[in-house]
Design a protein around this motif. Sequence first.
Motif, PDB file in Angstrom:
ATOM      1  N   GLY A 393       0.801  -1.217   0.000  1.00  0.00           N
ATOM      2  CA  GLY A 393       0.000   0.000   0.000  1.00  0.00           C
ATOM      3  C   GLY A 393       0.833   1.267   0.000  1.00  0.00           C
ATOM      4  N   THR A 394       1.877   1.313   0.829  1.00  0.00           N
ATOM      5  CA  THR A 394       2.724   2.507   0.891  1.00  0.00           C
ATOM      6  C   THR A 394       3.434   2.738  -0.425  1.00  0.00           C
ATOM      7  N   VAL A 395       3.902   1.683  -1.037  1.00  0.00           N
ATOM      8  CA  VAL A 395       4.589   1.800  -2.329  1.00  0.00           C
ATOM      9  C   VAL A 395       3.619   2.293  -3.396  1.00  0.00           C
ATOM     10  N   ALA A 396       2.394   1.758  -3.407  1.00  0.00           N
ATOM     11  CA  ALA A 396       1.389   2.196  -4.380  1.00  0.00           C
ATOM     12  C   ALA A 396       1.067   3.677  -4.192  1.00  0.00           C
ATOM     13  N   LYS A 397       0.978   4.100  -2.932  1.00  0.00           N
ATOM     14  CA  LYS A 397       0.694   5.518  -2.646  1.00  0.00           C
ATOM     15  C   LYS A 397       1.811   6.415  -3.177  1.00  0.00           C
ATOM     16  N   HIS A 398       3.049   5.987  -2.979  1.00  0.00           N
ATOM     17  CA  HIS A 398       4.185   6.773  -3.473  1.00  0.00           C
ATOM     18  C   HIS A 398       4.219   6.791  -5.003  1.00  0.00           C
ATOM     19  N   MET A 399       3.854   5.684  -5.622  1.00  0.00           N
ATOM     20  CA  MET A 399       3.812   5.651  -7.094  1.00  0.00           C
ATOM     21  C   MET A 399       2.789   6.654  -7.616  1.00  0.00           C
ATOM     22  N   ASP A 400       1.632   6.726  -6.955  1.00  0.00           N
ATOM     23  CA  ASP A 400       0.617   7.708  -7.355  1.00  0.00           C
ATOM     24  C   ASP A 400       1.125   9.130  -7.141  1.00  0.00           C
ATOM     25  N   LYS A 401       1.809   9.349  -6.025  1.00  0.00           N
ATOM     26  CA  LYS A 401       2.310  10.690  -5.703  1.00  0.00           C
ATOM     27  C   LYS A 401       3.272  11.204  -6.766  1.00  0.00           C
ATOM     28  N   TYR A 402       4.146  10.308  -7.249  1.00  0.00           N
ATOM     29  CA  TYR A 402       5.159  10.725  -8.227  1.00  0.00           C
ATOM     30  C   TYR A 402       4.762  10.369  -9.657  1.00  0.00           C
ATOM     31  N   GLU A 403       3.503   9.967  -9.818  1.00  0.00           N
ATOM     32  CA  GLU A 403       2.934   9.663 -11.135  1.00  0.00           C
ATOM     33  C   GLU A 403       3.787   8.636 -11.886  1.00  0.00           C
ATOM     34  N   LEU A 404       4.128   7.570 -11.179  1.00  0.00           N
ATOM     35  CA  LEU A 404       4.926   6.491 -11.757  1.00  0.00           C
ATOM     36  C   LEU A 404       4.046   5.276 -12.017  1.00  0.00           C
ATOM     37  N   SER A 405       4.075   4.764 -13.224  1.00  0.00           N
ATOM     38  CA  SER A 405       3.395   3.507 -13.523  1.00  0.00           C
ATOM     39  C   SER A 405       4.334   2.347 -13.225  1.00  0.00           C
ATOM     40  N   PHE A 406       3.777   1.143 -13.187  1.00  0.00           N
ATOM     41  CA  PHE A 406       4.617  -0.032 -12.993  1.00  0.00           C
ATOM     42  C   PHE A 406       5.655  -0.127 -14.116  1.00  0.00           C
ATOM     43  N   GLY A 407       5.218   0.164 -15.335  1.00  0.00           N
ATOM     44  CA  GLY A 407       6.123   0.135 -16.474  1.00  0.00           C
ATOM     45  C   GLY A 407       7.253   1.140 -16.342  1.00  0.00           C
ATOM     46  N   ASP A 408       6.960   2.325 -15.783  1.00  0.00           N
ATOM     47  CA  ASP A 408       8.010   3.322 -15.559  1.00  0.00           C
ATOM     48  C   ASP A 408       9.099   2.766 -14.647  1.00  0.00           C
TER      49      ASP A 408
END
Length: 546
Positions: A393-408
Amino acid sequence: MREESYSLPSAQPLTEAYIRREDERVAALYGYHAGAEEDWETRLKQLGQNSSKRADAAQLARVLRAYNEAAHAAPEVFDSIAAIASGAPVVVGGQQAGLWTGPLLVIHKAVSIIGAAKSASKQLGQTVVPVFWIAGEDHDWDEANHAYVITTEQELRKLSAARPDGGRTSVSRTRIEDDKWDQLLEELEQALPSSEFKPVMLEELRQMSRRARSLSDFFASILSHLFGKHGLVLLDADDAEIRQLEAPMFKTIIERNDELERSYQYSAGQIKELGYALQADVTSGSANLFIFNTANGEERTLLHKKDDVFQDRKGLLSLTKSELLSVAEEQPTRLSNNVLTRPIMQDYLFPVLATVLGPGEIAYWALTGEAFRTLGMEMPIIVPRMSYSLIEGTVAKHMDKYELSFGDVMTCFEERKGQWLKQQDGLSIEEQFAEARESFEEQYKPLLALATSVQPSLAKLGDTNLQKIIEQINYMSAKTVDAFNKQFEASTRQLDRIHLSIKPLGKPQERVLNMTAYWNRYSLSWLEKLLEAPYSRTGGHEIVYL
């Protein structure tokens, strides 16, 4: 449950060609295809016609029952074994034993075996049993002895067990003493963050260690704990009782060794002719069998052939064909398969409807098709294992914050990280220093020309002086950027945590991280999410959010 799919290339062109059916010539190397429903019906019918060529199902069930009892298997496992005794087909896959199961891909293999067996059962309207083949006969200790976990400090730590003194025998025959288990569990306890589930997990692992003589024993106990209720049957390829059942096939492999060698060479030639690289060695004169050398601490030794004599590479161990056949009949525990004969042995022991393989395994199984046919057998259906990425969950939240997709994260993380930091630079530090550098060079060049006109020998000194000043400007630019970026250390840590969690050591998560980190934080709910995730007979990569 939030999930999404992602195309994760396997880096194995032959495997990709098989899975995607992109090269119709490859079909002849494998026969069946996991994505063709009719092939499952055909293979099942073929198994029924050849039951007399396999090991006795009742005897095999007896051995499996004893082994799984020692691993404290769940009642569902014994139901599966009863089905095997009655002739039920199986989906089998395996892996070398690893510390606390090793990297996550081992868990993914077990999940895929269970998924394939359920899928086949539903289609065929009968019980198909999932079987996990523990490759305890392997002797690569350095591959089996470690686990990577992410610590409280968000660092990757490798925990490992040194090989005990003695010969390079199999992992299953390498004895681990209780004090070593205690030391490893203490290191694991110190490395993992505190959690509400940590004490229970550690105690369960401690209890398993008390009945484990080897890494393979511990591995089996953990798999039994994790997957027992799903009916996953375990066996150790180095189990003495299994070896007794394998004796007739060992004799066949020895008697027809030259034919098998020609078969492997033929398949290797086909693969090369199609333009693909070989993923396993096909060596002239190799017997494709190992022997445990009792004169050398049961060291697992590869056998070669010379003038109808089987010997080690140095010629120190030497057996005639007749002598080796006697070993197969009277002491089968001394023999062991290699990667090319293991598929044949697997198909002799079980009615294998399908086998679940990783990308590299699919590529080297292409070498075995002709060998199966030589012995009047048939390669089973090859099922690519599923792969997964677990996103906390924390990692997903940070990915959203920095607009990073899994592919990125998988393909261009450093670039995206640098872009984000650059976007925070309202002072345009790098641009201002670049402008100053260009301005200086423009003003300095006329002075350099002037000096050269006064004395030509000053040209070299002037160039050196210019480079030194440019280096100092670049140095100051870098120090200023570093000082600016320190304002964003918290963000940098969050970005690095994303990368560490998803692509540690620059590799997919499944190839590095150990499952204890997730067991520690989520109990076994993370595993249930994997088992509930979409399953495909042709493999794929699923992103599972915890």
